[in-house]
Design an enzyme around this catalytic site. Structure first.
Site, PDB file in Angstrom:
ATOM      1  N   SER A 574       0.817  -1.213   0.000  1.00 11.67           N
ATOM      2  CA  SER A 574       0.000   0.000   0.000  1.00 11.67           C
ATOM      3  C   SER A 574       0.852   1.265   0.000  1.00 11.67           C
ATOM      4  O   SER A 574       0.566   2.212  -0.737  1.00 11.67           O
ATOM      5  CB  SER A 574      -0.949   0.009   1.200  1.00 11.67           C
ATOM      6  OG  SER A 574      -1.957  -0.953   1.003  1.00 11.67           O
ATOM      7  N   SER A 698      -2.712  -7.914  -6.376  1.00 12.84           N
ATOM      8  CA  SER A 698      -2.370  -6.845  -5.444  1.00 12.84           C
ATOM      9  C   SER A 698      -3.533  -5.871  -5.296  1.00 12.84           C
ATOM     10  O   SER A 698      -3.839  -5.414  -4.192  1.00 12.84           O
ATOM     11  CB  SER A 698      -1.107  -6.119  -5.883  1.00 12.84           C
ATOM     12  OG  SER A 698      -1.187  -5.739  -7.228  1.00 12.84           O
ATOM     13  N   ASN A 701      -6.072  -7.592  -2.995  1.00 10.55           N
ATOM     14  CA  ASN A 701      -5.705  -8.079  -1.665  1.00 10.55           C
ATOM     15  C   ASN A 701      -4.702  -7.249  -0.872  1.00 10.55           C
ATOM     16  O   ASN A 701      -4.593  -7.436   0.335  1.00 10.55           O
ATOM     17  CB  ASN A 701      -5.140  -9.499  -1.795  1.00 10.55           C
ATOM     18  CG  ASN A 701      -6.125 -10.447  -2.415  1.00 10.55           C
ATOM     19  OD1 ASN A 701      -7.197 -10.667  -1.859  1.00 10.55           O
ATOM     20  ND2 ASN A 701      -5.773 -11.002  -3.560  1.00 10.55           N
ATOM     21  N   TYR A 702      -3.960  -6.389  -1.525  1.00 12.17           N
ATOM     22  CA  TYR A 702      -2.886  -5.701  -0.806  1.00 12.17           C
ATOM     23  C   TYR A 702      -2.967  -4.182  -0.802  1.00 12.17           C
ATOM     24  O   TYR A 702      -2.331  -3.542   0.032  1.00 12.17           O
ATOM     25  CB  TYR A 702      -1.532  -6.102  -1.395  1.00 12.17           C
ATOM     26  CG  TYR A 702      -1.174  -7.531  -1.075  1.00 12.17           C
ATOM     27  CD1 TYR A 702      -0.754  -7.872   0.215  1.00 12.17           C
ATOM     28  CD2 TYR A 702      -1.265  -8.528  -2.014  1.00 12.17           C
ATOM     29  CE1 TYR A 702      -0.439  -9.174   0.529  1.00 12.17           C
ATOM     30  CE2 TYR A 702      -0.944  -9.838  -1.720  1.00 12.17           C
ATOM     31  CZ  TYR A 702      -0.532 -10.160  -0.444  1.00 12.17           C
ATOM     32  OH  TYR A 702      -0.223 -11.454  -0.135  1.00 12.17           O
ATOM     33  N   LEU A 703      -3.682  -3.613  -1.757  1.00 15.34           N
ATOM     34  CA  LEU A 703      -3.689  -2.160  -1.870  1.00 15.34           C
ATOM     35  C   LEU A 703      -4.904  -1.562  -1.183  1.00 15.34           C
ATOM     36  O   LEU A 703      -6.041  -1.847  -1.569  1.00 15.34           O
ATOM     37  CB  LEU A 703      -3.676  -1.768  -3.350  1.00 15.34           C
ATOM     38  CG  LEU A 703      -2.485  -2.340  -4.124  1.00 15.34           C
ATOM     39  CD1 LEU A 703      -2.572  -1.971  -5.589  1.00 15.34           C
ATOM     40  CD2 LEU A 703      -1.173  -1.829  -3.530  1.00 15.34           C
TER      41      LEU A 703
END
Length: 744
Positions: A574, A698, A701-703
């Site tokens: 992030s 991403s 799930n990650y940002l």
DNA sequence: GCTCTCACTTAGCACGCCGTTC
DNA sequence: GAACGGCGTGCTAAGTGAGAGC
């Protein structure tokens, strides 16, 4: 490994570190060196009414104020953390080293206090709603205590009431009236550890029973047609369907399939069918191909009928009622039987995934709900009422003995809350990451080997966004590793390489057997420590022999409440997106270029997280086609320019209105074609850069979606350009709450 | 401190739907 | 209306991590 103890003892002595926690592992004896694995696969690597809008804006104003106050509070004491967190530079899979020294001070103590305060604020907002919910729960509890039959009688009425009250969901409703979205994020969370108070659903959808092949489709053994028993035939069709897949070229797949297939054969079949290579499934294979082709050739009406039937099933089984709201279920269909498709060199690929029966199914729902009914003549394995978990249905699969679940869709409250919480934890890490970094740097000099190993592993997890790396059952799964499970054979040390000092080369298979390959310069102390960790070890020995994910996470928990290894991945992904967006977006870019910048920032994160994909099969061809389009556009542009020039010359001699207009027209044509050309070129660049990189993982799930929402709002890019419909549903909370000033 | 189970998140692949182009 | 291609979506494998139990 008998020599293990001895060589580790020596290593400890030479490293002047303690021996007490020496762990002995005996798990590498059968490991093969799998460098020549499947490299081709792994590669090298809303429109609302105006009153609603006003109301929303007002709410947003209030939220904005809150957020502002929060931010001011944060920056007033911790401003130094607000700027640079993760110096992401080229090559993008490596983060820049920041030697910030040790910052443990009272400030950090303060920040911890704030973290708790912030959490409390999060927990206690919208008390009103909670009171209302509690009343409902109380009412339900009273109902619980009353006579069961009476309750049974009341249920349909109650359900209707719930459905009437519902404003979240069904397509039917959405079609007829403007959809009013439920803003669960403005409501109170359950604080008693329960995940829900009321849960009602219709159970899972089972795959259709096996339909035997028509009489003219035959299986041949050793050149002779042979009629198979229904059980054996079904399993044979699983293989036949996969005939043009790479799996059926793999020995383990074939071996596992044949072994499991034989178990389904009658004794007569078993005695006849002795070798897989004598089996001819081609007629079956052609039959399934023809079926698939026929499906594609169905008339519009037939396709419409299928669509309507699927929609009916979705409406019936695809939703549940959870705490007064109709919520979409993620995967309401039971996995059909087939052959297990493990990834990489999975030792169990090809094994038979058996058919799941109602007797295998555990149903989870409220006691006071209408329980789902098993298919006629069957029963469920169990019906339970556990509101400490989020799943609706579960069963145990036969390949690994693991439990499979039916859970809610990512757009649901239960998933959304968890997601939001995940990003809040990552934001808390932002506030103390420098202290943690200073700490692990300090730990590189520890007298204790276990602490040094922990510190170096944490450095890798932080710097390279490696996964934690739990231990795995050998022989049961593909040989893949993460940080804590790295082995000696996975790294190479170079005191000097390509004019850089202290380079570590990583080469290992990570999750899904995706290769991680990276060469990075590290700090001298890390390098020296790695040399020490490698001393007297065999290639198949653990690099961090005194560390596992449990030890690491326990340590992380002490550093920050809720901190685990995976929080670093979320945090670094992030923060990288936020920094890259700031760096790459320029005010003079048009929307197309801004989106390219966004994708590039997204790509930087995907590289950091090693999210790879196999290049699409049609990649080369589609690139060629795009290039043809670009070339044609260039020709068009050059012709349009010539025409513009000629028109200008005409206008100069004729000096009349008509020729002036012609010049304007030609000018606009040049502009239009230039724009089209630019879009095509941007598309080509974007596609080429995305060839082997998966951006979706991403993004999903990650940002922290609020970063993207803020960026869109700041630069006037519509959110639809960044998130598709499903993604907008998943991130509805973020789209609603983040404004352009949001800072991760 | 270890193993094992369970619940949940993260992951890439395959396929077919749907928009675009001719 | 057919052909094509890209993307959305579903599917399910493969991780992470908490916690129970010994």
């Amino acid at each position: 490994m008998s020599g293990d103890h001895a060589h580790k003892r020596h290593q400890m002595e030479s490293g002047s570190v303690d021996y007490n926690s020496h762990k002995h592992k005996d798990k590498h004896k059968d490991r093969e060196h799998k460098r020549e694995r499947d490299n081709s696969k792994n590669g090298n690597s809303e429109h609302r009414s105006s009153s609603e809008k006003k109301h929303r804006e007002k709410e947003k104003e209030q939220l904005k104020e809150k957020e502002k106050r929060k931010e001011e509070k944060f920056h007033s004491s911790d401003g130094k953390y607000g700027d640079k967190e993760n110096g992401f530079v080229s090559p993008p899979s490596i983060k820049v080293e920041e030697d910030n020294g040790y910052h443990h001070s009272i400030k950090h103590e303060k920040s911890f206090k704030r973290e708790r305060d912030e959490d409390d604020r999060y927990k206690h907002k919208h008390k009103k709603v909670k009171v209302e919910n509690e009343k409902k729960v109380k009412k339900r509890k009273q109902e619980d205590d009353s006579d069961y039959e009476e309750r049974e009688e009341r249920k349909p009425k109650k359900r209707t009431k719930v459905e009437k009250k519902d404003t979240t969901g069904g397509k039917k409703k959405a079609k007829n009236e403007p959809e009013e979205k439920w803003k669960w994020w403005e409501e109170e969370r359950h604080t008693d550890g329960s995940k829900w108070k009321f849960l009602e659903h219709k159970g899972p959808v089972f795959p259709p029973p096996y339909e035997p092949l028509p009489g003219h489709i035959r299986f041949y053994y050793d050149g002779k047609a042979m009629k198979l028993s229904p059980g054996a035939e079904e399993v044979a069709t699983f293989y036949a369907k996969m005939l043009d897949h790479e799996y059926t070229t793999k020995d383990i797949f074939k071996k596992n399939f044949f072994k499991d297939w034989r178990k389904e054969m009658t004794s007569e079949e078993k005695s006849k069918i002795a070798e897989l290579k004598k089996c001819d499934f081609t007629e079956m294979h052609k039959y399934f191909k023809a079926l698939s082709e026929a499906r594609k050739q169905m008339s519009k009406e037939e396709k419409q009928k299928t669509k309507e039937e699927n929609e009916r099933i979705l409406q019936e089984y695809g939703f549940c009622v959870m705490d007064n709201h109709r919520e979409r279920i993620g995967n309401f269909r039971i996995e059909p039987p087939g052959l297990f498709r493990g990834r990489g060199d999975h030792p169990k690929m090809g094994k038979l995934k058996r058919r799941i029966r109602p007797e295998d199914i555990i149903i989870n729902c409220s006691k006071d709900s209408v329980h789902p009914r098993p298919p006629p003549g069957t029963r469920w394995k169990e019906v339970r009422h556990d509101n400490k978990v989020t799943w609706l249905v579960s069963w145990t699969e036969n390949i690994q003995g693991s439990i499979k679940y039916i859970m809610l869709n990512p757009s649901s409250r239960i998933k959304g809350e968890k997601d939001w919480q995940k990003y809040e934890t990552a934001r808390r890490l932002k506030k103390c990451v420098e202290r943690i970094r200073a700490q692990y740097r300090e730990d590189w000099r520890s007298k204790e080997m276990r602490i040094r190993q922990r510190a170096v592993a944490l450095y890798f997890i932080d710097k390279l966004a490696l996964r934690a790396g739990n231990e795995k059952d050998e022989g049961e799964t593909a040989d893949t590793v993460g940080c804590c499970s790295l082995r000696v054979e996975h790294i190479k040390l170079y005191p000097q390489l390509d004019r850089q000092d202290f380079v570590v080369e990583f080469d290992f298979l990570g999750k899904d057997s995706i290769r991680y390959y990276n060469k990075i310069p590290v700090e001298k102390r890390v390098f020296k420590n790695l040399q020490l960790f490698l001393e007297n070890k065999q290639p198949e020995d653990d690099l961090f022999d005194r560390l596992n994910t449990s030890i690491l996470n326990k340590h992380l928990q002490e550093l920050m409440d809720g901190l685990t290894a995976k929080v670093f991945r979320t945090y670094n992904a992030s923060i990288t997106l936020q920094q890259q967006l700031k760096e790459l977006t320029s005010p003079d870019e048009n929307i197309t270029e801004k989106i390219l910048s966004y994708n590039r920032a997204n790509r930087a994160v995907a590289l950091l997280c090693n999210h790879q994909r196999a290049p699409p099969k049609t990649f080369e061809k589609s690139m060629q086609n795009l290039q043809i389009k670009i070339d044609e556009k260039k020709k068009q542009l050059s012709a349009a320019r010539k025409e513009h020039k000629a028109a200008k010359a005409d206008a100069k001699t004729l000096r009349d209105e008509k020729s002036k207009k012609a010049v304007d027209m030609k000018k606009r044509a040049v502009e239009r074609i230039s724009e089209q050309l630019m879009k095509l070129e941007v598309q080509a660049t974007d596609r080429e850069e995305n060839k082997q990189i998966a951006l979706g993982t991403s993004k999903l799930n990650y940002l922290d979606p609020r970063i993207s929402v803020a960026w869109c709002k700041k630069w006037g890019v519509s959110i639809e350009k960044i998130y598709n419909k499903t993604q907008r549903e998943k991130f509805a909370w973020a789209i609603d709450m983040a404004d352009e000033d949001f800072e991760f």
